[in-house]
Scaffold this active site. Structure first.
Site, PDB file in Angstrom:
ATOM      1  N   LYS A 296       0.839  -1.192   0.000  1.00 45.31           N
ATOM      2  CA  LYS A 296       0.000   0.000   0.000  1.00 45.31           C
ATOM      3  C   LYS A 296       0.878   1.248   0.000  1.00 45.31           C
ATOM      4  CE  LYS A 296      -4.607   0.126   1.857  1.00 45.31           C
ATOM      5  NZ  LYS A 296      -5.452   0.405   3.024  1.00 45.31           N
ATOM      6  N   GLU A 383     -19.300  -7.720   9.228  1.00 43.22           N
ATOM      7  CA  GLU A 383     -20.317  -7.013  10.012  1.00 43.22           C
ATOM      8  C   GLU A 383     -21.340  -7.945  10.633  1.00 43.22           C
ATOM      9  OE1 GLU A 383     -18.406  -4.189   7.219  1.00 43.22           O
ATOM     10  OE2 GLU A 383     -19.328  -6.167   6.952  1.00 43.22           O
ATOM     11  N   ARG A 411     -25.309  -4.731   5.968  1.00 42.26           N
ATOM     12  CA  ARG A 411     -24.859  -6.090   5.661  1.00 42.26           C
ATOM     13  C   ARG A 411     -25.187  -7.062   6.790  1.00 42.26           C
ATOM     14  NH1 ARG A 411     -20.103  -5.705   2.138  1.00 42.26           N
ATOM     15  NH2 ARG A 411     -18.913  -7.086   3.482  1.00 42.26           N
TER      16      ARG A 411
END
Length: 641
Positions: A296, A383, A411
């Site tokens: 990243k 979630e 979700r």
């Protein structure tokens, strides 16, 4: 000069300036691709330093993006992006380079892939772990449609999205259904914060012997060259290969254990190597995984060293990497008030635990994570698990505060109903980013939580108008022995410099009158009530008295306020930072109808449509939720009576 100047782009970026579509990229020599990658990084640094967006993920995905569009026949071949944080290079290479300066701006290009914007965006992205499912659907559709020319479908999954349950469901299904899906695993060891869980650790350790991978890859190419590999015997060869690898490495690969062919890991920043591998495996039959290791923030040193901060850093100096801080107002963000308050409560109440789903910094759960790590749980991009895990904690006497963004909590709706509400467990849902969130756009607007929580039996639904009310609500619900509570608050700053009040208990289902009036009353809920107060004050200065009630609770509704309003006022304006379908306006209208009050109700809120990206003030105006629009509605009703 700026990136809004097309001539400047052509001059400053000699190769990138010529790429108006993937077909232009494919005209270049393979040896020119590293230069394209370098120009892409320079372009993104220049663009994002002034027009902020998701930085680190896209910087890390440059080579794999270039390789995909070079090796595949996009847009005929499909590339399905997961989350979409990685996809800025994709946008730039697919005809949106000259518009990239409008990224995340109202009427500009979206920060996430969206098929409405380009044929090269194969599927919507914004929430995690859906790419393999969508890609598999497209791969199966291509087979059933009997396309004349083979259509390759690639799902690019990264930023720890592979840890989401839906990704595993799709992998399990892909292994037993006929499809030619290629899954590219962009493994950068990160979500937004550091990746958590056994799978994250496993992915960092999966670097099985490089010499073994090279040998296996060479043998595969040789067998293919002499037509010694065919579909009839591929299962036997695959199982033998998997067994051999497990024996040599003393490690069973989780993907190969599902009988999905696995290639890698390879250096995801070696663009020429990635192209060659893609060319070798793209036309293979059956599901495959190409594992690429990336970093990243690649190419910008400060971002590589601190990728969490550089996920979406805001404006920064493109040379030094210094992040530009906006002038402080002395007012905290709601999420920070939540995080500090949670620690304050947890230090006195040992039953309190904190739960979040891959968003410790985004929700400020990191404050408790640092102070009381043994009672703070980041479950990763999961979630549904976060909610049911909270339910299990509550079942045995703990007081979980489960902090999840409004758009992501959707979700977990089944878990909210079946695992929390039916058992009437004392789980507190701290719903961050509720309402319009701005530049992240359509997939991230927190429009629906008031409506989807309101219809769940046993659920208490509240929205504080300011920081003191947020703290008081949190203080109140910690002592509840039963019953779930949803407390929603917006993205961004509160309104009080002196945010740290002395705690006071709140009566559940009790609102408050802020201003008296005649003819028209405004009923608001949540932070947007501060805007209503400004409108009411402006009108009072003009000699027009309008009542204002802060309802605080959507459920249970304060019936004493409703009776007072129904008996005294001719018209009511409801104001909420949520959908007008099923929220405060619907609740108020339903109550008046059920109790035979003849009161005219006008609803102000998010309309029954998906709201695009833009600044929050711009979106408020677009949705007619801004102060001027509220004033016009109130005045029109006032003038009718």
């Amino acid at each position: 000069m700026s990136l809004s100047d097309k001539k400047y782009i052509k001059d400053a970026y000699p190769l990138l300036g010529k790429i108006d579509s993937p077909s232009d990229l494919r005209k270049l020599r393979l040896s020119e691709l590293p230069t394209v990658c370098a120009e892409l990084r320079k372009f993104m640094i220049e663009a994002l330093s002034e027009n902020p967006g998701h930085f680190a993920s896209s910087m890390g995905a440059v080579e794999l993006t270039v390789a995909l569009h070079y090796a595949l026949n996009t847009p005929y071949d499909r590339v399905v992006w997961d989350v979409g944080h990685q996809a800025y290079s994709h946008k730039i290479l697919t005809g949106r380079r000259d518009e990239f300066y409008t990224n995340r701006k109202l009427n500009g290009i979206s920060g996430f892939p969206n098929p409405d914007e380009s044929d090269c965006d194969s599927f919507i992205a914004g929430h995690a772990s859906n790419s393999i499912s969508a890609g598999m659907g497209m791969a199966v559709a291509s087979r059933l449609n009997k396309d004349d020319v083979r259509r390759n479908v690639v799902a690019v999954i990264g930023d720890a999205s592979i840890g989401g349950g839906m990704a595993f469901e799709a992998l399990n299904n892909a292994s037993i259904n006929a499809n030619n899906l290629l899954i590219v695993l962009n493994d950068n060891d990160m979500a937004i914060d550091e990746s958590v869980g056994a799978l994250g650790e496993y992915m960092t350790q999966i670097n099985t012997s490089a010499s073994y991978n090279n040998l296996r890859y060479k043998i595969y190419k040789a067998l293919k060259k002499f037509n010694l590999i065919n579909e009839k015997h591929k299962g036997l060869i695959l199982r033998f290969n998997n067994s051999l690898k497990a024996l040599l490495s003393n490690q069973q690969n989780i993907f190969e254990g599902l009988n999905v062919r696995y290639f890698g890991p390879f250096d995801g920043h070696d663009v020429e190597r990635v192209v060659r591998v893609l060319n070798d495996i793209k036309d293979m039959d059956g599901p495959r995984i190409l594992h690429l290791r990336t970093r990243k923030g690649k190419g910008f040193e400060v971002a590589e060293k601190n990728p969490s901060v550089w996920h979406a850093p805001g404006k920064f100096d493109p040379v030094t990497g210094e992040i530009k801080k906006s002038k402080g107002t002395g007012v905290l963000k709601y999420q920070d008030v939540f995080g500090k308050t949670l620690v304050e409560l947890a230090e006195k109440n040992e039953k309190i635990v904190g739960v979040t789903a891959a968003m410790p910094s985004g929700t400020s759960m990191c404050v408790m994570q640092e102070k009381i790590p043994e009672r703070t749980f980041d479950v990763g991009i999961a979630e549904g698990h976060a909610v049911t895990f909270s339910a299990g904690l509550a079942k045995d006497g703990l007081k979980p505060f489960c902090a999840i963004y409004s758009t992501f909590l959707q979700r977990a709706y089944d878990s909210i109903i079946n695992d929390v509400a039916i058992l009437n467990l004392p789980v507190t849902f701290c719903i961050d980013r509720a309402g319009l969130v701005g530049e992240d756009g359509v997939t991230h607007q927190g429009a629906f939580d008031l409506a989807y929580m309101r219809c769940v039996p046993n659920m208490v639904v509240a929205a504080p108008m300011n920081e003191h009310w947020l703290r008081n609500l949190m203080f109140t619900v910690q002592s509840r022995e039963s019953g779930p509570v949803a407390i929603r608050y917006p993205r961004g700053n509160g309104v009080l410099v002196d945010w740290k009040n002395e705690f006071q208990s709140v009566e559940i289902g009790k609102g408050r009158k802020l201003a008296d009036g005649d003819k028209v009353a405004v009923l608001s809920i949540g932070h947007i009530g501060n805007n209503v107060s400004q409108v009411v004050d402006e009108l009072r200065n003009q000699g027009i008295n309008v009542a204002h009630y802060d309802m605080v609770f959507l459920k249970p509704l304060d019936e004493s306020i409703m009776k007072e309003v129904g008996e005294k006022y001719k018209a009511v304006v409801t104001v909420e930072d949520g959908t007008v379908v099923g929220g405060l306006g619907t609740t108020v209208a339903d109550w008046f109808n059920a109790h035979d009050y003849n009161v005219k109700v006008r609803k102000v809120g998010i309309p029954d449509e998906f709201v695009p990206h833009g600044t929050i003030p711009e979106l408020y105006k677009l949705c007619k939720m801004d102060n001027e629009s509220i004033k016009e509605i109130v005045l029109s009703l006032h003038n009718q009576f």
